[in-house]
Design an enzyme around this catalytic site. Structure first.
Site, mmCIF file in Angstrom:
data_model
loop_
_atom_site.group_PDB
_atom_site.id
_atom_site.type_symbol
_atom_site.label_atom_id
_atom_site.label_comp_id
_atom_site.label_asym_id
_atom_site.label_seq_id
_atom_site.Cartn_x
_atom_site.Cartn_y
_atom_site.Cartn_z
ATOM 1 N N GLN A 219 -15.470 1.672 -6.250
ATOM 2 C CA GLN A 219 -14.690 0.556 -5.692
ATOM 3 C C GLN A 219 -13.221 0.986 -5.558
ATOM 4 O O GLN A 219 -12.422 0.277 -4.955
ATOM 5 C CB GLN A 219 -14.763 -0.664 -6.608
ATOM 6 C CG GLN A 219 -16.170 -1.186 -6.825
ATOM 7 C CD GLN A 219 -16.192 -2.253 -7.900
ATOM 8 O OE1 GLN A 219 -16.039 -3.453 -7.623
ATOM 9 N NE2 GLN A 219 -16.373 -1.844 -9.140
ATOM 10 N N TYR B 262 0.827 -1.219 0.000
ATOM 11 C CA TYR B 262 0.000 0.000 0.000
ATOM 12 C C TYR B 262 0.862 1.270 0.000
ATOM 13 O O TYR B 262 0.474 2.287 -0.573
ATOM 14 C CB TYR B 262 -1.001 -0.039 1.170
ATOM 15 C CG TYR B 262 -2.101 -1.039 0.898
ATOM 16 C CD1 TYR B 262 -2.046 -2.333 1.429
ATOM 17 C CD2 TYR B 262 -3.130 -0.734 0.014
ATOM 18 C CE1 TYR B 262 -3.012 -3.270 1.116
ATOM 19 C CE2 TYR B 262 -4.110 -1.666 -0.311
ATOM 20 C CZ TYR B 262 -4.032 -2.942 0.236
ATOM 21 O OH TYR B 262 -4.976 -3.873 -0.104
ATOM 22 N N HIS C 222 -14.715 0.480 -0.861
ATOM 23 C CA HIS C 222 -13.527 -0.337 -0.540
ATOM 24 C C HIS C 222 -12.493 0.448 0.248
ATOM 25 O O HIS C 222 -11.353 0.020 0.363
ATOM 26 C CB HIS C 222 -12.900 -0.892 -1.832
ATOM 27 C CG HIS C 222 -13.741 -1.958 -2.470
ATOM 28 N ND1 HIS C 222 -13.495 -2.421 -3.743
ATOM 29 C CD2 HIS C 222 -14.828 -2.631 -2.039
ATOM 30 C CE1 HIS C 222 -14.391 -3.350 -4.038
ATOM 31 N NE2 HIS C 222 -15.225 -3.487 -3.036
ATOM 32 N N CYS D 282 -0.437 5.332 17.022
ATOM 33 C CA CYS D 282 -1.689 6.081 16.805
ATOM 34 C C CYS D 282 -1.589 7.375 17.608
ATOM 35 O O CYS D 282 -1.370 7.358 18.819
ATOM 36 C CB CYS D 282 -2.885 5.257 17.298
ATOM 37 S SG CYS D 282 -4.443 6.195 17.252
HETATM 38 N N1 APR Z 1 -11.853 2.907 -20.030
HETATM 39 C C1 APR Z 1 -12.905 2.154 -19.614
HETATM 40 N N2 APR Z 1 -12.768 0.924 -19.061
HETATM 41 C C2 APR Z 1 -11.516 0.456 -18.912
HETATM 42 C C3 APR Z 1 -10.369 1.176 -19.320
HETATM 43 C C4 APR Z 1 -10.584 2.456 -19.890
HETATM 44 N N3 APR Z 1 -9.563 3.227 -20.303
HETATM 45 N N4 APR Z 1 -9.263 0.420 -19.059
HETATM 46 C C5 APR Z 1 -9.710 -0.725 -18.507
HETATM 47 N N5 APR Z 1 -11.059 -0.714 -18.429
HETATM 48 C C6 APR Z 1 -11.948 -1.756 -17.907
HETATM 49 C C7 APR Z 1 -11.448 -3.168 -18.136
HETATM 50 O O1 APR Z 1 -11.925 -3.648 -19.385
HETATM 51 C C8 APR Z 1 -12.081 -3.918 -16.959
HETATM 52 O O2 APR Z 1 -13.360 -4.424 -17.322
HETATM 53 O O3 APR Z 1 -11.985 -1.585 -16.506
HETATM 54 C C9 APR Z 1 -12.247 -2.850 -15.879
HETATM 55 C C10 APR Z 1 -11.281 -3.010 -14.715
HETATM 56 O O4 APR Z 1 -11.583 -4.235 -14.085
HETATM 57 P P1 APR Z 1 -10.723 -4.695 -12.834
HETATM 58 O O5 APR Z 1 -9.290 -4.564 -13.133
HETATM 59 O O6 APR Z 1 -11.274 -6.037 -12.398
HETATM 60 O O7 APR Z 1 -11.042 -3.600 -11.696
HETATM 61 P P2 APR Z 1 -12.352 -3.475 -10.823
HETATM 62 O O8 APR Z 1 -13.550 -3.987 -11.576
HETATM 63 O O9 APR Z 1 -12.409 -2.099 -10.312
HETATM 64 O O10 APR Z 1 -12.045 -4.480 -9.602
HETATM 65 C C11 APR Z 1 -13.008 -4.512 -8.559
HETATM 66 O O11 APR Z 1 -11.569 -5.962 -7.281
HETATM 67 O O12 APR Z 1 -9.425 -6.452 -6.725
HETATM 68 C C12 APR Z 1 -10.575 -5.886 -6.265
HETATM 69 O O13 APR Z 1 -10.736 -4.236 -4.616
HETATM 70 C C13 APR Z 1 -10.360 -4.437 -5.945
HETATM 71 O O14 APR Z 1 -11.903 -2.600 -6.220
HETATM 72 C C14 APR Z 1 -11.290 -3.698 -6.887
HETATM 73 C C15 APR Z 1 -12.309 -4.759 -7.250
HETATM 74 ZN ZN ZN Z 2 -5.844 4.618 18.142
#
Ligand code: APR
Ligand code: ZN
Length: 243
Positions: free
Chosen positions: A96, A59, A114, A141
């Site tokens: 998210q 992180y 999240h 803390c």
């Molecule tokens: N414009 C629009 N969509 C896009 C772009 C873009 N430039 N680039 C990528 N994407 C799309 C991808 O096609 C994909 O469907 O964004 C999506 C990203 O998907 P993930 O990587 O799975 O991310 P997310 O859906 O936010 O993940 C959800 O999973 O790992 C956990 O906590 C984490 O909040 C996250 C959650």
């Molecule tokens: Zn504390």
């Protein structure tokens, strides 16, 4: 179902795809975060108990990346802020994402289900505060003085997402649900479209680079880059309702 004449209130759900063009990695794209590191090693309570330093480092690296001056809100973030400004109190942005690009793009009252990368939480006293530097397990803390109780204010796999009551109420009372830049892989967010459509009366639309896991559940899907799709969609919405 046709596109509603009066779409408000609107719920927007965003995922990592909306921040991709700002230079932040997504999770499941080819070069995504989970192709470089395993969820089980850095994003679960067990991982934190087993190897807190490793989790803190993961992180710390992402926090420093978000604070890189080259990373800033893009036209998609700004378009959602414009929509909120045009229809005050009628547009809820649920994300998210743990980045702060929606806020820096002008969005208000963003619901971070999240958590937030630039905040830390004390497990002893519950204090949540902004944190921009590296966090170590020995960081005390400053509210209760405990040591070893600070963690990133981020929801890990196996933990309950935040603000779910507020989100569920909004989904079952909205006229329009827009999902942007999410792969529809992770629940409960992946189930929001069904909640809005089946328990609510919403028209549902997906704006994503490619069809998500749940794209068949939407009334309408538009595919492309978020910085093209989202501003155009907001202009269309505002035009429709200006007439
Ligand atoms: N414009 C629009 N969509 C896009 C772009 C873009 N430039 N680039 C990528 N994407 C799309 C991808 O096609 C994909 O469907 O964004 C999506 C990203 O998907 P993930 O990587 O799975 O991310 P997310 O859906 O936010 O993940 C959800 O999973 O790992 C956990 O906590 C984490 O909040 C996250 C959650
Ligand atoms: Zn504390």
């Amino acid at each position: 179902m046709q596109f509603p004449d009066h779409p408000v209130p609107i719920v927007v759900l965003t995922g990592a795809g909306i921040s991709k063009e700002s230079g932040l990695d997504t999770f499941r794209d080819e070069d995504g975060i989970w192709s470089k590191v395993r969820i089980e090693d850095v994003a679960t309570p067990e991982a934190f108990r087993r190897d807190p330093e490793r989790v803190m480092e993961f992180y710390n690296h992402r926090r420093a990346g978000l604070l890189d001056p080259a990373v800033h809100p893009n036209e998609a973030h700004k378009a959602l802020a414009r929509l909120q400004e045009s229809w005050p109190e009628e547009v809820m942005v649920v994300t998210q994402n743990i980045d702060n690009l929606h806020e820096r793009g002008g969005a208000k009252d963003v619901v971070h289900m999240h958590g937030e990368l630039l905040k830390v939480r004390c497990e002893a006293c519950g204090n949540i505060s902004e944190w921009l530097e590296d966090l170590t397990i020995d960081t005390p803390c400053f509210v209760c003085g405990s040591v070893g109780t600070k963690r990133p204010h981020v929801v890990w796999f196996g933990e309950m997402p935040l603000h779910m009551d507020k989100i569920e109420w909004a989904l079952t009372h909205c006229g329009l649900f827009v999902s942007i830049g999410t792969s529809g892989n992770v629940y409960p967010a992946a189930g929001f479209v069904s909640m809005a459509r089946l328990r609510g009366k919403a028209y549902t639309i997906e704006l994503n680079l490619e069809p998500s896991e749940g794209s068949s559940l939407f009334h309408e899907c538009r595919h492309g880059q978020a910085t093209d799709l989202v501003p155009a969609f907001v202009d269309e919405l505002l035009m429709r309702n200006a007439a």
